[in-house]
Scaffold this motif. Structure first.
Motif, PDB file in Angstrom:
ATOM      1  N   GLY A   1       0.816  -1.214   0.000  1.00  0.00           N
ATOM      2  CA  GLY A   1       0.000   0.000   0.000  1.00  0.00           C
ATOM      3  C   GLY A   1       0.841   1.251   0.000  1.00  0.00           C
ATOM      4  O   GLY A   1       1.885   1.332  -0.649  1.00  0.00           O
ATOM      5  N   ALA A   2       0.376   2.264   0.760  1.00  0.00           N
ATOM      6  CA  ALA A   2       1.055   3.562   0.783  1.00  0.00           C
ATOM      7  C   ALA A   2       2.477   3.423   1.316  1.00  0.00           C
ATOM      8  O   ALA A   2       3.403   4.081   0.842  1.00  0.00           O
ATOM      9  CB  ALA A   2       0.261   4.544   1.644  1.00  0.00           C
ATOM     10  N   GLU A   3       2.664   2.527   2.283  1.00  0.00           N
ATOM     11  CA  GLU A   3       4.011   2.300   2.835  1.00  0.00           C
ATOM     12  C   GLU A   3       4.947   1.719   1.783  1.00  0.00           C
ATOM     13  O   GLU A   3       6.113   2.124   1.688  1.00  0.00           O
ATOM     14  CB  GLU A   3       3.947   1.303   3.992  1.00  0.00           C
ATOM     15  N   GLY A   4       4.424   0.789   1.023  1.00  0.00           N
ATOM     16  CA  GLY A   4       5.230   0.189  -0.040  1.00  0.00           C
ATOM     17  C   GLY A   4       5.600   1.239  -1.078  1.00  0.00           C
ATOM     18  O   GLY A   4       6.751   1.302  -1.532  1.00  0.00           O
ATOM     19  N   ALA A   5       4.624   2.062  -1.447  1.00  0.00           N
ATOM     20  CA  ALA A   5       4.888   3.109  -2.442  1.00  0.00           C
ATOM     21  C   ALA A   5       5.922   4.095  -1.910  1.00  0.00           C
ATOM     22  O   ALA A   5       6.809   4.544  -2.645  1.00  0.00           O
ATOM     23  CB  ALA A   5       3.592   3.818  -2.801  1.00  0.00           C
TER      24      ALA A   5
END
Lengths: 339, 339
Positions: free
Chosen positions: A217-221
């Motif tokens: 999610g946003a953390e991965g991005a």
């Protein structure tokens, strides 16, 4: 002969059907050397997609031609062939444009391919033969060209991967892993695989991933942005098909990049605004396997790619139920079945 | 000096503001020769997008440089310049990749451009000057390069229009019409404009449309298929931004084609499955006007394109309220304002 029948969610068994024969002059019959279970087979197996009646399953196979119709000219009895997951005539406007998955005469293998033999309509436009019988150790990689390798390739091509690209790959199933392999072949210099499973991370690295990110999610991005000086990936491969995966792919992409998406977006309704604002493109779909098959088979036969490594379990066809269960429970990346 | 202020839906008036001055060494001040009303200005005007407080309006202009900061090197006092609808530094990774609409230092013209003069930050990376003062009759076409022509061009480029393409254009506003012009310049051999307004149909034909279709939605798409032997368009330009327009664009496209979409998809949540099944791509977004501006200005100055024809009403700035009303009521395609 034996064939695989899905009767209800999680109910897979072997049934008896007639051995196929040529019905039309363009048909061939292929006796199957290897077939396999696809992630998309699991939708029906899990009951996510309801089946109206018992269904013969499977759509990937390679094998030996054992009968041809009078009009077949490009393959002959005894040839070892790989088949795409749908037939194609090779002559309609869509086939001529390389979009064989939209062939005007497209047929799916309604009798299923997790079986001993298959009748292939439009054999000339569909099957591709190897120049000579392949070494047994190449069979898994040739089988992978029937769907997952070609689909990963389609994702990379659709995403515009080229020499020097930085590529993020969302999805660590067989298709995502083949996407890593494809990106490497197409010249990507940096390939960021997003995976939290050690076995899949290892295979991603073997296939050419230079970085592995466990966050989603946003953390991965955010991690992808960190790795790319805040710019984002030049191209993104999305091989899951959920709205979360598509959003994650969008957030990993640099402005102007394209997401090559090949995860079937079942029921997905995507808010376009975040993609529009940053000029993130979306291209992809059902892979035109036949268009890529000659090249991919050549890469396998010359030892340049080895996508068969996605098969981490091999079972006799009789144990197909265990094959589905292993994939459903993520005990296996992909299961090869030997009739 | 006079500027345009939106105070509430349908409430547009002239207000007094200070004449701008250089604030930073990279700034330029441009005295406006011509500005205009954009379809996107109508969202606030119509109250579709709520404004929190009175807002200075407009984002398109061309004019003459009347002051420059110490660090400005590419434009000088007296130059006639065209500006994109946002500033760009010209030096960040996104600008260097041609994605100026995602410039890391992007600023919008918060003080509005439907006025007499504008302060332009990052003047070197933003403005493009003509080699000499342009003939007055070229002013509308140069102004069009500030947004609508560049946006239509972005749609055509994003859709992959090339020599010999068959292109369908959804949307007959100024951007859609400029998309027709762009497709023609990029070598399309067949351009199917979808419009039901006689004046816009006429301009579409003048800009290069070879066919005009009045039907919309599924009927319109069926007509495109009829005109293309059942195949569909090689590329589709979507210049509306509604879900209906995007679906219509998808249905007009041949398998494997890309929709270049530049209509802002406010609130659109698109079901991806029909696009995925036929490999219909979606690319586009906020146009990187600055990337295209030198080429487009050259095409205007050499008489190859005349996008200024989209201005079918010219008013003095003082009558800006009538300009908005005329566009809101579709009495005008696009309104040019003279300060």
């Amino acid at each position: 002969m034996r064939a695989t029948l899905l009767t209800a969610p999680h109910e897979i068994s072997i049934t008896e059907v007639d051995f196929p024969t040529v019905q039309n002059p363009g048909d061939a019959v292929v006796t199957i050397t290897a077939t396999c279970v696809c992630g998309s087979d699991l939708w029906n197996y899990r009951g996510i997609r309801q089946i109206a009646q018992p269904q013969l399953t499977g759509h990937e196979f390679c094998g030996v031609v054992t009968e041809v119709g009078d009009e077949v000219t490009t393959v002959k009895v005894g040839d070892f062939v790989v088949s795409p997951f749908n037939t194609s005539c090779g002559e309609c406007a869509h086939c001529l444009a390389g979009m064989h998955s939209s062939c005007a005469h497209k047929e799916v293998f309604a009798m299923g391919c997790q079986t001993e033999a298959v009748r292939v309509p439009y054999a000339d436009g569909t099957l591709v033969a190897t120049p000579e019988p392949p070494a047994p150790e190449l069979i898994p990689s040739l089988l992978a060209c029937s769907d997952v390798m070609a689909t990963g390739w389609h994702a990379a091509v659709s995403a515009g991967v080229r020499e020097g690209s930085t590529v993020a790959v969302v999805g660590d199933g067989a298709v995502g892993l083949c996407g890593v392999l494809a990106a490497r072949q197409l010249g990507a210099s940096r390939i960021i695989a997003m995976s939290r499973h050690a076995d899949r991370q290892a295979l991603a690295r073997e296939f050419g991933a230079t970085d592995v990110i466990e966050e989603r999610g946003a953390e991965g991005a955010a991690r992808v942005l960190e790795l790319t000086d805040g710019v984002g990936a030049d191209a993104v491969i999305e091989a899951v098909g959920t709205i979360e995966a598509l959003q994650q792919a969008g957030a990993c992409a640099r402005p102007g990049a394209t997401i090559g998406y090949v995860g079937v977006p079942v029921g997905v309704e995507l808010a376009l605004d975040p993609f529009f604002r940053r000029n993130i493109g979306l291209r992809g779909g059902m892979a035109p396997v036949r268009a890529y098959l000659p090249l991919l088979m050549d890469l396998v036969l010359t030892g340049k790619i080895n996508p068969g490594k996605v098969f981490d379990m091999t079972l006799p066809l009789d144990q197909v139920a265990e094959g589905y269960a292993a994939m459903d429970e993520r005990r296996a990346i992909k299961v090869l079945l030997e009739p």
